[in-house]
Design a protein around this motif. Structure first.
Motif, PDB file in Angstrom:
ATOM      1  N   PRO A   1       0.786  -1.241   0.000  1.00  0.00           N
ATOM      2  CA  PRO A   1       0.000   0.000   0.000  1.00  0.00           C
ATOM      3  C   PRO A   1       0.818   1.290   0.000  1.00  0.00           C
ATOM      4  CG  PRO A   1      -1.004  -1.590   1.471  1.00  0.00           C
ATOM      5  CD  PRO A   1       0.335  -2.161   1.059  1.00  0.00           C
TER       6      PRO A   1
ATOM      7  N   SER B   1      -4.730  -5.926   6.275  1.00  0.00           N
ATOM      8  CA  SER B   1      -3.886  -4.743   6.166  1.00  0.00           C
ATOM      9  C   SER B   1      -3.706  -4.342   4.707  1.00  0.00           C
ATOM     10  CB  SER B   1      -2.532  -5.016   6.819  1.00  0.00           C
ATOM     11  OG  SER B   1      -1.652  -3.954   6.601  1.00  0.00           O
TER      12      SER B   1
ATOM     13  N   GLY C   1      -5.395  -1.072   3.124  1.00  0.00           N
ATOM     14  CA  GLY C   1      -4.428  -0.083   2.653  1.00  0.00           C
ATOM     15  C   GLY C   1      -4.615   0.261   1.192  1.00  0.00           C
TER      16      GLY C   1
ATOM     17  N   ARG D   1      -7.774   2.288   0.705  1.00  0.00           N
ATOM     18  CA  ARG D   1      -7.569   3.668   1.165  1.00  0.00           C
ATOM     19  C   ARG D   1      -6.793   4.479   0.135  1.00  0.00           C
ATOM     20  NH1 ARG D   1      -4.026   5.657   6.289  1.00  0.00           N
ATOM     21  NH2 ARG D   1      -3.946   7.813   5.631  1.00  0.00           N
TER      22      ARG D   1
END
Length: 163
Positions: free
Chosen positions: A62, A95, A99, A102
């Motif tokens: 990410p 995660s 990520g 986002r």
């Protein structure tokens, strides 16, 4: 792999768009092939440039995807996470997914989630686009991201009709 419902991954006309590819080095035999397929897909779609970055593992995808989103029209994140005997798999998968989502939303840039989250290495091989594989995640993730970028472009154009 559900084995059904995939919309297909035919090349789209993404002439002039730039593609950022970030891939984990874990399971390098598979991720190297996925990067090659992502690059081939970008070229087949007419991408102007393909920027490739490598990171140690999927957790690092990410943050590098975020950097690529500042420079590229689309980002493709590639990796392989194989379930083990501990909860680590669940934490890594969450995660990475959170990520990448986002990054896409914050940057308004399509970020394709091409991270294979599998129970066995055989399942990963069957999704990595190797000869005889049922899926080609490097290719399909790239085409999906480019198609999303084209959809965003058409929505932003004043003459585009929103349906």
């Amino acid at each position: 792999m559900a084995g059904f419902g995939e919309p297909g991954a035919d090349a789209v006309d993404a002439t002039g768009l730039t593609v950022g590819v970030v891939a984990a080095r874990w399971h390098g035999e598979l991720t190297d092939h996925m990067v090659a397929r992502a690059t081939e897909a970008a070229r087949a779609c007419g991408a102007a440039d393909v920027v490739v970055a490598r990171v140690a593992g999927s957790v690092e995808l990410p943050v590098v995807a975020q950097a690529l989103a500042r420079r590229c029209d689309v980002v493709v994140a590639l990796g392989v996470v194989v379930r083990g005997a501990t909860a680590h798999f669940d934490y890594v998968c969450r995660s990475v997914t959170d990520g990448l989502t986002r990054v896409a939303l914050d940057a308004s840039v399509p970020v394709a989630h091409g991270v294979l989250t599998v129970n066995t290495i055989e399942q990963a091989r069957d999704r990595a686009g190797l000869p005889g594989s049922a899926e080609d995640k490097g290719w399909s993730a790239t085409v999906a991201a480019l198609e999303a970028a084209l959809a965003i472009r058409s929505i932003r154009q004043p003459s585009a009709a929103v349906r």
